[in-house]
Design an enzyme around this catalytic site. Structure first.
Site, PDB file in Angstrom:
ATOM      1  N   GLY A  13      -9.670 -13.019  -5.483  1.00 16.86           N
ATOM      2  CA  GLY A  13      -8.889 -13.052  -4.246  1.00 16.86           C
ATOM      3  C   GLY A  13      -8.558 -14.473  -3.814  1.00 16.86           C
ATOM      4  O   GLY A  13      -8.175 -14.706  -2.668  1.00 16.86           O
ATOM      5  N   GLY A  16      -5.358 -15.180  -2.083  1.00 17.41           N
ATOM      6  CA  GLY A  16      -5.102 -14.417  -0.852  1.00 17.41           C
ATOM      7  C   GLY A  16      -5.352 -15.219   0.412  1.00 17.41           C
ATOM      8  O   GLY A  16      -5.554 -16.445   0.370  1.00 17.41           O
ATOM      9  N   TYR A 138     -14.028   1.665   4.669  1.00 22.28           N
ATOM     10  CA  TYR A 138     -14.028   0.250   4.275  1.00 22.28           C
ATOM     11  C   TYR A 138     -15.431  -0.339   4.418  1.00 22.28           C
ATOM     12  O   TYR A 138     -15.967  -0.944   3.485  1.00 22.28           O
ATOM     13  CB  TYR A 138     -13.029  -0.517   5.154  1.00 22.28           C
ATOM     14  CG  TYR A 138     -12.935  -1.982   4.842  1.00 22.28           C
ATOM     15  CD1 TYR A 138     -12.563  -2.411   3.566  1.00 22.28           C
ATOM     16  CD2 TYR A 138     -13.196  -2.945   5.812  1.00 22.28           C
ATOM     17  CE1 TYR A 138     -12.467  -3.762   3.270  1.00 22.28           C
ATOM     18  CE2 TYR A 138     -13.099  -4.296   5.522  1.00 22.28           C
ATOM     19  CZ  TYR A 138     -12.732  -4.700   4.247  1.00 22.28           C
ATOM     20  OH  TYR A 138     -12.644  -6.036   3.967  1.00 22.28           O
ATOM     21  N   LEU A 168     -10.810 -12.016  11.185  1.00 19.33           N
ATOM     22  CA  LEU A 168     -10.227 -13.339  10.909  1.00 19.33           C
ATOM     23  C   LEU A 168      -8.785 -13.391  11.387  1.00 19.33           C
ATOM     24  O   LEU A 168      -8.124 -12.362  11.530  1.00 19.33           O
ATOM     25  CB  LEU A 168     -10.229 -13.605   9.409  1.00 19.33           C
ATOM     26  CG  LEU A 168     -11.566 -13.510   8.689  1.00 19.33           C
ATOM     27  CD1 LEU A 168     -11.377 -13.847   7.220  1.00 19.33           C
ATOM     28  CD2 LEU A 168     -12.596 -14.431   9.325  1.00 19.33           C
ATOM     29  N   HIS A 181      -4.129  -7.073  11.050  1.00 22.12           N
ATOM     30  CA  HIS A 181      -5.132  -6.981  12.094  1.00 22.12           C
ATOM     31  C   HIS A 181      -4.477  -7.414  13.403  1.00 22.12           C
ATOM     32  O   HIS A 181      -3.376  -7.954  13.425  1.00 22.12           O
ATOM     33  CB  HIS A 181      -6.312  -7.896  11.785  1.00 22.12           C
ATOM     34  CG  HIS A 181      -7.310  -7.260  10.881  1.00 22.12           C
ATOM     35  ND1 HIS A 181      -7.391  -7.530   9.539  1.00 22.12           N
ATOM     36  CD2 HIS A 181      -8.284  -6.353  11.143  1.00 22.12           C
ATOM     37  CE1 HIS A 181      -8.374  -6.820   9.014  1.00 22.12           C
ATOM     38  NE2 HIS A 181      -8.927  -6.093   9.960  1.00 22.12           N
ATOM     39  N   TRP A 204      -1.140  -2.105  21.239  1.00 25.42           N
ATOM     40  CA  TRP A 204      -1.776  -0.799  21.021  1.00 25.42           C
ATOM     41  C   TRP A 204      -3.060  -0.632  21.826  1.00 25.42           C
ATOM     42  O   TRP A 204      -3.785  -1.587  22.088  1.00 25.42           O
ATOM     43  CB  TRP A 204      -2.135  -0.620  19.553  1.00 25.42           C
ATOM     44  CG  TRP A 204      -0.982  -0.619  18.617  1.00 25.42           C
ATOM     45  CD1 TRP A 204       0.353  -0.604  18.932  1.00 25.42           C
ATOM     46  CD2 TRP A 204      -1.046  -0.658  17.190  1.00 25.42           C
ATOM     47  NE1 TRP A 204       1.107  -0.618  17.793  1.00 25.42           N
ATOM     48  CE2 TRP A 204       0.271  -0.653  16.706  1.00 25.42           C
ATOM     49  CE3 TRP A 204      -2.093  -0.682  16.263  1.00 25.42           C
ATOM     50  CZ2 TRP A 204       0.578  -0.679  15.342  1.00 25.42           C
ATOM     51  CZ3 TRP A 204      -1.802  -0.709  14.906  1.00 25.42           C
ATOM     52  CH2 TRP A 204      -0.480  -0.710  14.449  1.00 25.42           C
ATOM     53  N   ASP A 271      -7.958   2.857  19.757  1.00 19.65           N
ATOM     54  CA  ASP A 271      -8.703   1.669  20.179  1.00 19.65           C
ATOM     55  C   ASP A 271      -9.686   1.222  19.109  1.00 19.65           C
ATOM     56  O   ASP A 271     -10.070   0.062  19.037  1.00 19.65           O
ATOM     57  CB  ASP A 271      -9.537   1.999  21.436  1.00 19.65           C
ATOM     58  CG  ASP A 271      -8.798   1.638  22.721  1.00 19.65           C
ATOM     59  OD1 ASP A 271      -7.823   0.869  22.663  1.00 19.65           O
ATOM     60  OD2 ASP A 271      -9.227   2.134  23.790  1.00 19.65           O
TER      61      ASP A 271
END
Ligand code: GDP
Length: 317
Positions: A13, A16, A138, A168, A181, A204, A271
């Site tokens: 990664g 990324g 996850y 993050l 996110h 949201w 939420d």
């Protein structure tokens, strides 16, 4: 940092969001870093992970590759998130063991904590209850890496550590509304609200959930320090220890972007977990470090980067 001079490191990664900051820090410290690309090494296959480590002979492996995202992608791709992360983690750790890697660093997540605990999340409470429904697919896969490191330490004396990262944000994140996110999502929404002079911006949920936000470069620094200094089987939290409500985050992002319209709360959107803040006292002691970037400064830097790279950032999944 003499520790890293000419050290052979593989960062999965490494191209990324988080991984690229880790790679920059390691290279600056003098390490020889290899970044496997998915087209050459797909870690969903054990043979690819083995081939990578046989060719590269790393002394240290940092497993930062993950299929991840915010609250929405966990609703629409829960199966892919589950399968890819579980298998990649198991394969990369097994291949690291077979290649006699000296140190393995697993990148975990605060989603692995029980979803319904009161107060700040302490390492000793990691196993104390069920995960929040919104992220169990996850969070559990990452938690299995900690179990694998624990079992491999017992049986094979494998030096694997597990770092539990909070949310993050920063340059290079996913700014795709389906995947992002909340911090990246709000940077994009308020920047676009300002550019388009929109009277309202939709955020949201209810604004009440509390999260912790760590600037990506600070997180990379913590990972590099932990890779050097931390050898304990107990997972280590990596965060700021500072809680911010989504409402406060929205207001801070408005101020960082200069947006002056109104927020419209969409409570049809979930939420998620009510509160997610890590206790970072063990981190402060073990790494002799705390995150230097406060939320407002980190968001200002992120907004500047996003404005300069908007076209490219918006295309990234
Ligand atoms: P989580 O930490 O796993 O819940 O993931 P997120 O960072 O995606 O979401 C954190 C919180 O921010 C949740 O309460 C979301 O409802 C809220 N939120 C508000 N606006 C947004 C948005 O535009 N995108 C995302 N991803 N979350 C948002």
């Amino acid at each position: 940092m003499a520790f890293w001079t000419n050290k052979r490191v593989v960062v999965t990664g490494g191209a990324g969001f988080l991984g690229s900051f880790v790679v920059d820090k390691l290279r600056t410290a003098g390490a020889q870093v290899f970044v496997p690309r998915k087209r050459d090494f797909n870690f969903v296959h054990l043979s690819d992970a083995q081939r990578c480590f046989q060719e590269q002979k790393p002394e240290v492996v940092i497993h930062a590759a993950a299929y991840y995202g915010g609250i929405w992608i966990n609703q629409v791709h829960p199966g892919k998130i589950y399968f890819e992360n579980l298998i990649m983690g198991a394969n990369v750790i097994e291949a690291a063991r077979l290649a006699n890697v000296q140190k393995f660093v697993g990148i975990g997540t605060a989603c692995s904590y029980p979803g319904y605990l009161e107060g700040e999340l302490k390492e000793e409470n990691l196993w104390d209850g069920p995960l929040h429904d919104s992220v169990r697919n996850y969070g559990l896969t990452k938690k299995m890496m900690a179990v694998q490191c624990w079992a491999y330490r017992k049986q094979y004396d494998f030096n694997g550590i597990h770092l539990i990262l909070t949310n993050l944000y920063g340059p290079g994140d996913s700014y795709n509304p389906e995947r992002s996110h909340v911090a990246a999502a709000l940077v994009r929404k308020f920047v676009e609200g300002k550019l388009q002079n929109s009277p309202t911006v939709e955020v949201w949920g209810t604004g009440k959930p509390i999260r912790e936000f760590l600037y990506v470069e600070d997180c990379a620094e913590a990972i590099v320090r932990a890779a050097e200094k931390y050898d304990d089987v107990t997972p280590l939290n990596i965060g700021t220890g500072v809680g911010t409500s989504i409402k406060e985050l929205a207001e801070t992002t408005m101020s960082a972007t200069g947006y002056e319209g109104e927020i419209v709360w969409n409570s049809d959107k979930p939420d998620g977990q009510f509160k997610k803040i890590l206790d970072v006292s063990r981190m402060a002691e073990a790494l002799d470090w705390q995150a230097p970037t406060d939320l407002h400064s980190g968001l200002v830097r992120t907004v500047q980067w996003y404005l300069q790279n908007k076209e490219e950032a918006d295309k990234k999944w």
